[in-house]
Design a protein around this motif. Sequence first.
Motif, mmCIF file in Angstrom:
data_model
loop_
_atom_site.group_PDB
_atom_site.id
_atom_site.type_symbol
_atom_site.label_atom_id
_atom_site.label_comp_id
_atom_site.label_asym_id
_atom_site.label_seq_id
_atom_site.Cartn_x
_atom_site.Cartn_y
_atom_site.Cartn_z
ATOM 1 N N HIS A 428 115.163 61.377 58.469
ATOM 2 C CA HIS A 428 115.945 60.902 59.546
ATOM 3 C C HIS A 428 117.214 61.728 59.808
ATOM 4 C CE1 HIS A 428 114.420 56.576 59.748
ATOM 5 N NE2 HIS A 428 113.311 57.402 59.932
ATOM 6 N N GLY A 429 117.455 62.679 58.687
ATOM 7 C CA GLY A 429 118.516 63.496 58.777
ATOM 8 C C GLY A 429 119.948 62.970 58.555
ATOM 9 N N MET A 430 119.781 61.963 57.392
ATOM 10 C CA MET A 430 120.814 60.976 57.162
ATOM 11 C C MET A 430 121.216 61.279 55.554
ATOM 12 S SD MET A 430 121.149 59.615 59.987
ATOM 13 C CE MET A 430 122.418 58.273 59.426
ATOM 14 N N ASP A 431 120.712 62.402 54.911
ATOM 15 C CA ASP A 431 120.893 62.786 53.646
ATOM 16 C C ASP A 431 122.163 63.059 53.357
ATOM 17 O OD1 ASP A 431 119.559 64.986 55.173
ATOM 18 O OD2 ASP A 431 119.263 65.782 53.121
ATOM 19 N N ASN A 432 122.740 63.605 54.027
ATOM 20 C CA ASN A 432 124.138 64.528 53.897
ATOM 21 C C ASN A 432 125.307 63.481 53.580
ATOM 22 O OD1 ASN A 432 126.466 65.891 53.666
ATOM 23 N ND2 ASN A 432 125.630 67.721 54.650
ATOM 24 N N GLN A 433 125.672 63.541 52.373
ATOM 25 C CA GLN A 433 126.790 62.400 51.988
ATOM 26 C C GLN A 433 128.147 62.684 52.845
ATOM 27 O OE1 GLN A 433 127.197 61.644 47.869
ATOM 28 N NE2 GLN A 433 128.673 59.794 48.122
ATOM 29 N N GLU A 434 128.460 63.922 52.928
ATOM 30 C CA GLU A 434 129.587 64.260 53.474
ATOM 31 C C GLU A 434 129.647 64.223 55.015
ATOM 32 O OE1 GLU A 434 130.339 68.530 52.947
ATOM 33 O OE2 GLU A 434 130.549 68.370 50.669
ATOM 34 N N ASP A 435 128.636 64.034 55.466
ATOM 35 C CA ASP A 435 128.310 63.713 56.956
ATOM 36 C C ASP A 435 128.733 62.193 57.368
ATOM 37 O OD1 ASP A 435 127.564 66.222 58.032
ATOM 38 O OD2 ASP A 435 125.639 65.756 58.295
ATOM 39 N N LEU A 436 128.270 61.312 56.525
ATOM 40 C CA LEU A 436 128.482 59.944 56.475
ATOM 41 C C LEU A 436 128.941 59.521 55.309
ATOM 42 C CD1 LEU A 436 125.529 58.977 58.743
ATOM 43 C CD2 LEU A 436 127.687 58.890 59.524
ATOM 44 N N PRO A 437 129.820 59.530 54.721
ATOM 45 C CA PRO A 437 130.614 58.988 53.428
ATOM 46 C C PRO A 437 130.337 57.635 53.322
ATOM 47 C CG PRO A 437 132.574 59.720 54.728
ATOM 48 C CD PRO A 437 131.071 60.072 55.668
ATOM 49 N N THR A 438 130.398 56.714 54.230
ATOM 50 C CA THR A 438 130.281 55.337 54.105
ATOM 51 C C THR A 438 128.800 54.658 54.475
ATOM 52 O OG1 THR A 438 130.847 55.080 56.540
ATOM 53 C CG2 THR A 438 132.801 55.006 54.843
ATOM 54 N N TYR A 439 127.736 55.554 54.176
ATOM 55 C CA TYR A 439 126.572 55.079 54.402
ATOM 56 C C TYR A 439 125.944 54.499 52.937
ATOM 57 C CZ TYR A 439 121.817 55.246 56.299
ATOM 58 O OH TYR A 439 120.422 54.695 56.752
ATOM 59 N N ARG A 622 133.514 50.235 43.708
ATOM 60 C CA ARG A 622 133.883 50.775 45.076
ATOM 61 C C ARG A 622 134.256 49.785 45.833
ATOM 62 N NH1 ARG A 622 128.398 52.036 47.301
ATOM 63 N NH2 ARG A 622 128.478 49.963 47.657
ATOM 64 N N ASN A 623 133.681 48.421 45.701
ATOM 65 C CA ASN A 623 133.565 47.494 46.603
ATOM 66 C C ASN A 623 135.310 46.656 46.479
ATOM 67 O OD1 ASN A 623 131.410 47.638 47.901
ATOM 68 N ND2 ASN A 623 130.146 46.242 46.487
ATOM 69 N N GLU A 624 135.961 46.919 45.347
ATOM 70 C CA GLU A 624 137.069 46.146 45.384
ATOM 71 C C GLU A 624 138.070 46.388 46.504
ATOM 72 O OE1 GLU A 624 138.696 47.420 41.239
ATOM 73 O OE2 GLU A 624 137.114 46.015 40.288
ATOM 74 N N GLY A 625 138.276 45.434 46.929
ATOM 75 C CA GLY A 625 139.423 45.499 48.200
ATOM 76 C C GLY A 625 139.005 45.744 49.500
ATOM 77 N N LYS A 626 137.511 45.872 49.572
ATOM 78 C CA LYS A 626 137.046 46.403 50.703
ATOM 79 C C LYS A 626 136.922 45.143 51.679
ATOM 80 C CE LYS A 626 134.389 50.601 49.881
ATOM 81 N NZ LYS A 626 135.118 51.398 50.701
ATOM 82 N N LYS A 627 137.171 45.131 52.996
ATOM 83 C CA LYS A 627 136.809 44.048 53.724
ATOM 84 C C LYS A 627 135.550 44.065 54.172
ATOM 85 C CE LYS A 627 141.508 44.784 56.112
ATOM 86 N NZ LYS A 627 141.865 44.685 57.585
ATOM 87 N N LEU A 628 134.664 45.028 54.107
ATOM 88 C CA LEU A 628 133.091 44.763 54.226
ATOM 89 C C LEU A 628 132.529 45.536 53.039
ATOM 90 C CD1 LEU A 628 132.690 45.984 58.004
ATOM 91 C CD2 LEU A 628 132.189 43.823 57.090
#
Length: 644
Positions: A428-439, A622-628
């Motif tokens: 799907h072209g979704m493997d680059n963490q730098e592209d989508l750091p919140t995936y 990582r989730n600490e303090g996140k609204k989502l």
Amino acid sequence: MPSYTVTIATGNQWFAGTDDYVYITLVGTEQCSERTLLDKPLYNDFERGAVDSYDVRVGEDLGDIMLVKIEKKKYWMQDDWYCKYITVKTPTGEYVEFPCFRWLVGDKEVVLRDGRAFLPQDDKTSLVKQHRQKELDQRRKTFRWKEWLPGFPMSIDANRHKDLPRDIQFDSEKGVDFVLNYSKAIENLCVNRFMNMFQSSWSDFADFEKIFVRIKNTISEYVMQHWREDFMFGYQFLNGCNPVLIRKCTKLPDKFPVTHEMASVSMERELTLEQEIEAGNIYIVDYEILEGISPNCTDPSTLQYLAAPICLLYKNAQNKILPIAIQLGQNPDENPIFLPTDGQYDWLLAKIWVRSADFQYHQTITHLLRTHLMTEVFGIALYRQLPAVHPVFKLLIPHIRFTIAINTKAREQLICECGLFDKVIKHHGMDNQEDLPTYFYRDDGYRVWETTKSFVSDVVNIYYTGDERVKDDEEIQAFVKDVCSFGMQDFDYCEFPKSVKSRDELTEYLTVVIFTASAQHAAVNFGQYDWCSWIPNAPSTMRKPPPQEKGLANVQMIIESLPDRGRSSWHLGAVWALSQYQENELYLGMYPDEYFIEKPVKAAMEKFRKQLAEISSSIKRRNEGKKLPYYNMSPDKIPNSVAV
């Protein structure tokens, strides 16, 4: 006179104990013991949760104990019994373990081999070969394939939960009765008064809060507050209930003629649309598979509608995914392209239609087909082709626990007339963490996948010392072939292999089975209340057709399109019930039933648990303090199997 001490553990489930007569026969390499009644005077044998010991006296030494035969005979009424395991202490002080973990129903006998795992090519004596084949012959008569619906994977040949073999039924039928669970959900949510209010529309968006006030959580409340915003719409393609459809757009399809002029106002980088595509900043979600599907006609008084939209998304400078164009059908001649610059209600209604299509796709394909039904195929083939002594049976059995039961229950009550991880991500072209750091679905899924694969590899390499051992294993080859040729009916689009030729291929295959049944199902199931409880964000049905021109939408039109009060209440009860964990849930890496007795496998399990715990801890940080916060792929929230 030699004496053997037999210790028998009865399960902790409801009604696991028995008052029936229980007999045992020990089968050794030299001879067999006599059939011995296991009964202590003035003692209630085989009570639920009990561990009882008995002496079995023989005339001469039996040699190595190869098999144990257990027989249950009726005392005065039908009384099933769940046997966990049997341990035999020999006259020399050696202990031999015989895992059982099955029900003895009626006047039944079970013949057990000791707990060591063996491949078929390692069985040398006719005694164990015959036992192995007899077990499979019996299983194939019990676990039969049946076509549920044309075009779907095959299912178990049972119409009702109570028709299933006792070993794969739920321990407590009440716990998985959908009607009972829905009733409980409706009561807990205090929406009883709306249940029969079909054809009764809500007055406005705020009116939906009347069924939203009882059970809230951080994510669902945040969704309610922000569901209209474009960032929330885009975020759900990454970390919502259905985070598997979004893909990088490398070329706009002809059926979706978005121009630079349409998209330019939504883009920030002073690039053309074509340049943004080349830079990897444009993503697409296409619901083409929904085209031409007729919606349910369960209520003749209310027409229902489906759409097959296409949505174009843009990654801005803050790495947020935002919608920039939506077409509500596959034919551009009949469907305008809605834009963020259109009237606010035109744009909002277009997004709602996408969210409704996503709900349909998620429930039927992502959730039902690709986790529930696929895991059932693996489970049926497992029982048909692998005996209990096979190491792959021991490896997979915790991960199909209750899956066939939950699916049969669903076919019986819920789904009726009324009513490979890294490869996929890369594809799907979704493997680059730098592209989508919140995936986070991708990132957490990668880690769980690799950890699971490492564990599976450790176990595979214990029993398969080389690739030839895999090729020569007739049972594992039959299992793989059964999945493709029978479970998937050799569909043209079936990409499952019909054989495995190496340890790496077998490891990959078994990792797919475990990951699908555990992590993937958790990712698409347990967030349903989070993301779908606010009805306008995930409508389960639409009561007006999708608009085919701009400028028509207003609040009244949207409210009349969304589910009515009755359907909204049923929807809320459903997503709440589906998001609940089972009582005494077993999470990934938890293996209380010791099918394996070998120390190397137990060491691999301990290593697996430690690595999973590290992943859970890092996700929590990582989730600490996140609204989502995203926790659906956290191993401490991933059940071992599809059981809800």
